[in-house]
Write a protein that holds these residues in place. Sequence first.
Motif, PDB file in Angstrom:
ATOM      1  N   GLU A 131       0.827  -1.205   0.000  1.00 48.46           N
ATOM      2  CA  GLU A 131       0.000   0.000   0.000  1.00 48.46           C
ATOM      3  C   GLU A 131       0.862   1.257   0.000  1.00 48.46           C
ATOM      4  N   ARG A 135       0.936   4.142  -2.894  1.00 51.94           N
ATOM      5  CA  ARG A 135       0.802   5.570  -2.594  1.00 51.94           C
ATOM      6  C   ARG A 135       1.944   6.373  -3.183  1.00 51.94           C
ATOM      7  N   ARG A 145      -6.394   2.096  -2.591  1.00 47.09           N
ATOM      8  CA  ARG A 145      -5.037   1.568  -2.452  1.00 47.09           C
ATOM      9  C   ARG A 145      -5.015   0.134  -1.958  1.00 47.09           C
TER      10      ARG A 145
END
Length: 330
Positions: A131, A135, A145
């Motif tokens: 994740e 990002r 995400r």
Amino acid sequence: MRGGRSVAAVTDADFDLAAGECLALVGESGCGKSVLASALLGLLPGNAETEGTALLTSGPGRQAGPGPRGGGDRHGDGRSRADAGERPALDLLAADERTLARTVRGRRIGLVPQSPAAHLTPVRTVRAHLEETVRALTATPRRERRAAAEAAAERAAFPAGHLDRYPHELSGGLAQRAATALALIGDAPLLLADEPTTGLDRELVDRTADELRRHADGGKALLLITHDLAAARRVADRVAVMYAGRIVEIAPAARFFGEPGPRHPYARGLLGALPEREFTPVPGLPPELSDLPGGCAFAPRCARASAACEVRPEFRAGAACHHPLGATRA
């Protein structure tokens, strides 16, 4: 530097790489394959020195050189080119750390590292790694995400039930698949995959190789560094063979694995060592990079060696050899 002496870990690494193409770099352990990948990303030790040029050009949609699965021998100008387009060329060997860290690693060049466990933060789960990478490298909205991270894991055959585990809870094969998932997230124009199938069974090797091939088929360039010649045969457009720090042959994969086969005796020996072929190992051991013989480095192990091999062979017609296979010996 090693023991106060300079060691030429890689020399004459002269090749190009087009968008949509997979080049498999093969050779015995210690020949310099991983050093080459580290040099391209500025990840060599602080006392290492590089010279030469490694040009990276990228832009949407256009390719440098012939397209996938059709390339002939392209060995010549000392540059690595991937995904040519409108962005100005960047010399990776001359780029500073700030440029490499902010604009190259993960964004323009993805990396599947040879030792994935060492690249994972021990106090973060695999999901957290994924994740955070989503990002940092993509424009994915925050609410999406988690799904993007799970999709990356699925591409790399990483089981969803292990996403909340920490690196120390992973087997070597799982760590390898986690590293592959992380490398695929940025959808970088060039992917360096350094032994991406280590620790995997044959089914997972094939699945990982196929996913990397799909990455290339999407218009990206793939440099696959591997000992697994079966995986290379499955996905490569061309094969580059490295011996004692030097690329000694580059050939289209169809010719390398089929007929007439490799031209360099060492490359032919690598294929001959496979169980489905002669199952005969290359005789002798590779030399230490700190103590290379004069002339051809492979000559002490080569049945075709002659007095001519006391002179370092030039790279001609796809191979660096005085007595290439398929040629008439003087």
